[in-house]
Motif scaffolding. Sequence first.
Motif, mmCIF file in Angstrom:
data_model
loop_
_atom_site.group_PDB
_atom_site.id
_atom_site.type_symbol
_atom_site.label_atom_id
_atom_site.label_comp_id
_atom_site.label_asym_id
_atom_site.label_seq_id
_atom_site.Cartn_x
_atom_site.Cartn_y
_atom_site.Cartn_z
ATOM 1 N N MET A 468 60.444 -10.672 46.613
ATOM 2 C CA MET A 468 59.474 -10.409 45.623
ATOM 3 C C MET A 468 57.986 -10.802 46.163
ATOM 4 N N VAL A 469 58.017 -11.860 47.025
ATOM 5 C CA VAL A 469 56.628 -12.363 47.620
ATOM 6 C C VAL A 469 56.376 -11.125 48.435
ATOM 7 N N GLN A 470 56.945 -10.389 49.154
ATOM 8 C CA GLN A 470 56.458 -9.221 50.055
ATOM 9 C C GLN A 470 56.170 -8.165 48.979
ATOM 10 N N ARG A 471 56.779 -7.933 47.918
ATOM 11 C CA ARG A 471 56.534 -6.827 47.302
ATOM 12 C C ARG A 471 55.072 -7.036 46.563
ATOM 13 N N ASP A 472 54.849 -8.380 46.219
ATOM 14 C CA ASP A 472 53.682 -8.829 45.502
ATOM 15 C C ASP A 472 52.443 -8.542 46.690
ATOM 16 N N MET A 473 52.787 -8.802 47.896
ATOM 17 C CA MET A 473 51.790 -8.675 48.900
ATOM 18 C C MET A 473 51.421 -7.004 49.181
ATOM 19 N N ASP A 474 52.540 -6.315 48.861
ATOM 20 C CA ASP A 474 52.332 -4.778 49.428
ATOM 21 C C ASP A 474 51.745 -4.349 48.412
ATOM 22 N N LYS A 475 51.560 -4.610 47.174
ATOM 23 C CA LYS A 475 51.025 -4.137 45.876
ATOM 24 C C LYS A 475 49.441 -3.784 46.129
ATOM 25 N N ASN A 476 49.156 -2.462 45.642
ATOM 26 C CA ASN A 476 47.782 -1.998 45.977
ATOM 27 C C ASN A 476 47.095 -2.659 44.646
ATOM 28 N N LEU A 477 45.865 -3.665 45.016
ATOM 29 C CA LEU A 477 45.221 -4.401 44.102
ATOM 30 C C LEU A 477 43.812 -4.043 44.455
ATOM 31 N N SER A 478 43.361 -3.298 45.258
ATOM 32 C CA SER A 478 42.122 -3.230 45.882
ATOM 33 C C SER A 478 41.324 -2.535 44.559
ATOM 34 N N TRP A 479 39.928 -2.150 44.969
ATOM 35 C CA TRP A 479 39.082 -1.662 43.965
ATOM 36 C C TRP A 479 39.283 0.038 43.691
ATOM 37 N N GLU A 480 39.766 0.486 44.980
ATOM 38 C CA GLU A 480 39.839 2.009 45.278
ATOM 39 C C GLU A 480 40.654 2.505 43.911
ATOM 40 N N ASN A 481 41.711 1.966 43.523
ATOM 41 C CA ASN A 481 42.507 2.462 42.320
ATOM 42 C C ASN A 481 41.597 2.575 41.108
ATOM 43 N N SER A 482 40.907 1.461 40.913
ATOM 44 C CA SER A 482 39.974 1.536 39.610
ATOM 45 C C SER A 482 38.820 2.354 39.781
ATOM 46 N N ALA A 483 38.129 2.529 41.169
ATOM 47 C CA ALA A 483 37.207 3.450 41.135
ATOM 48 C C ALA A 483 37.203 4.705 40.994
ATOM 49 N N LYS A 484 38.717 5.102 41.581
ATOM 50 C CA LYS A 484 39.058 6.501 41.172
ATOM 51 C C LYS A 484 39.034 6.684 39.622
ATOM 52 N N GLN A 485 39.614 5.798 38.976
ATOM 53 C CA GLN A 485 39.797 6.038 37.681
ATOM 54 C C GLN A 485 38.392 5.880 36.893
ATOM 55 N N TYR A 486 37.386 5.614 37.104
ATOM 56 C CA TYR A 486 36.090 5.214 36.715
ATOM 57 C C TYR A 486 35.420 6.898 37.232
ATOM 58 N N LYS A 487 35.680 7.112 38.241
ATOM 59 C CA LYS A 487 34.965 8.487 38.937
ATOM 60 C C LYS A 487 35.742 9.562 37.922
ATOM 61 N N ASP A 488 37.116 9.584 37.578
ATOM 62 C CA ASP A 488 37.828 10.495 36.854
ATOM 63 C C ASP A 488 36.858 10.738 35.442
ATOM 64 N N LEU A 489 36.683 9.399 34.797
ATOM 65 C CA LEU A 489 36.035 9.231 33.637
ATOM 66 C C LEU A 489 34.502 10.090 33.715
ATOM 67 N N TYR A 490 33.972 9.763 34.977
ATOM 68 C CA TYR A 490 32.642 10.296 34.945
ATOM 69 C C TYR A 490 32.787 11.792 34.939
ATOM 70 N N LEU A 491 33.778 12.462 35.715
ATOM 71 C CA LEU A 491 33.703 13.723 35.859
ATOM 72 C C LEU A 491 33.993 14.330 34.480
ATOM 73 N N ASP A 492 35.140 13.769 33.834
ATOM 74 C CA ASP A 492 35.309 14.235 32.479
ATOM 75 C C ASP A 492 34.225 14.330 31.523
ATOM 76 N N LEU A 493 33.417 13.368 31.543
ATOM 77 C CA LEU A 493 32.116 13.154 30.683
ATOM 78 C C LEU A 493 31.106 14.251 31.151
ATOM 79 N N THR A 494 31.045 14.563 32.599
ATOM 80 C CA THR A 494 29.894 15.529 32.845
ATOM 81 C C THR A 494 30.559 17.033 33.212
ATOM 82 N N TRP A 495 31.429 17.387 33.046
ATOM 83 C CA TRP A 495 32.120 18.790 33.538
ATOM 84 C C TRP A 495 30.974 19.599 32.732
#
Length: 495
Positions: A468-495
């Motif tokens: 579990m310790v190793q699984r936790d360290m392996d989890k992607n918790l970077s801003w990259e994931n969130s930024a992609k979701q915000y970018k998708d939202l921006y694209l949805d709003l401005t197509w």
Amino acid sequence: MEAAVPVETYMSPRRSVAFIGSECYPFVKTGGLGDVMYALPKALVKQNCDVKVILPRYKCIPWEYQQKMIYRGSFTMDLCADGRSYYVGIMEYVWDGVVYDFIDNEEFFSSGNPYTNLIDDIPKYCYFAKAALAALNYMDWIPNIIHCHDWQAALVPVYLRTQFVNTKLTTAKTILTIHNLRFQGIYNIPTIRYWSGLPDYVFNKDALKTGYQDANMLKGGLAYSNIITTVSQTYAGEIQSAYYGETLDAHLRYHSGKLRGIVNGIDYDIWNPSTDARLYANYDITNVLDKKKENKRRLQEELGLVQDDHKFVIGLISRLTDQKGLDLVNAILPQVMDEHTQIVVLGTGDGVYEDSFRYYENAYKGNVCSNIMYDETRAHRIYAGADALLVPSRFEPCGLTQLIAMHYGTVPIVRETGGLKDTVEPYNMYFNTGNGFTFDRYDSGLLLDAINRAKTFYFENRWCWDEMVQRDMDKNLSWENSAKQYKDLYLDLTW
Ligand code: ADP
């Protein structure tokens, strides 16, 4: 050699975004909002966004940044209902691909702290919201998206759809992100009407008006923005209920069609156990099991605890306030303590909690350590040296400590609320999956049960715990994931 730009970044269409908020690390920060205003624009630049961050130029911004700002222009702007006009200066600083434009006005931004009291803060943030839009107009920079944060920037969408409706900016779509629903910018209608100069019709029940005679700036912003986001999916649902809704639940239910949740990330430049200079021993997923023991022993030594790497060390890093579930911890701490367990607390806040943790330190000398202080270095060392981290919050919009803990291979024990629920998958003993231990109702018995489950697992099933310790360290918790979701939202709003 330069790092390759990911192909999908090239393929994602470019969008321009103006971030408007009241604080941003490293210029000025009082809480999580400051972290987001710093990390998200940086991550959005990598998602092919052109980002300008608009902030007040507070006097308390350190000189090292003030001296690098470049004068970009100035003008006067009408603000109040009686037509009083004010100076607006624009000072610019470019860093890491992000342009920071600071709104300069000595009258509003010269006190030591960004927030002082509502009597001063209401005029200050009426001015800031309008000046931010006026500055964009002045610079002739018309973004696709205007992304506003918390009540201090909540009047931006209201101004945009009223006093700025005949400007070029009117093509921009607006997003309002709630980082903390507790603070809403509420004052009597005559005061907010005077300072904002907004037309009478926005002070109606569907927009700014609240109760019999008050205006609520956040409520108005929620009504006028195209999209509302908050910092986790679960919290987006919770705030539509009376328990979590801070009196805006009905308003949020009405606008639920445009409400989304996107969790925050952590900044891997700051939080990285393999390079973190504050740790006793750096580590990564390949050597965490050995190095964590070393970090634990050195932490015990530094804090004057019994040095024994077989002990189960539970960390708690938190503001000591009612939000954080500390009454539950207080109620059961004696039952958690046994000869195999140690507890390390780091935090400041309400006197009642500071005192009770000091009492427990004394009652369990050598096995409980209460650090009643704010100390970044100690925080990093506890994340690295503890086996588990406790986050039993009453409510938690997103929460950072459980994310940092997982990234440092420390198993979170959390209440299933807000971002805690969205980021910590409970351990499943049948499939050997999950990232931590959880409990649902706000109840000290359930917290004790979760801690006991974690402890039993640690002592009786170490092989799976280590996985579990190793699984936790392996989890992607970077801003990259969130930024992609915000970018998708921006694209949805401005197509
Ligand atoms: P909140 O913003 O509600 O306080 P979060 O979990 O979102 O809670 O963020 C808390 C942040 O503050 C984390 O980075 C945590 O490490 C840090 N922190 C909290 N208390 C302390 C303290 N006493 N000393 C050092 N860092 C602290």
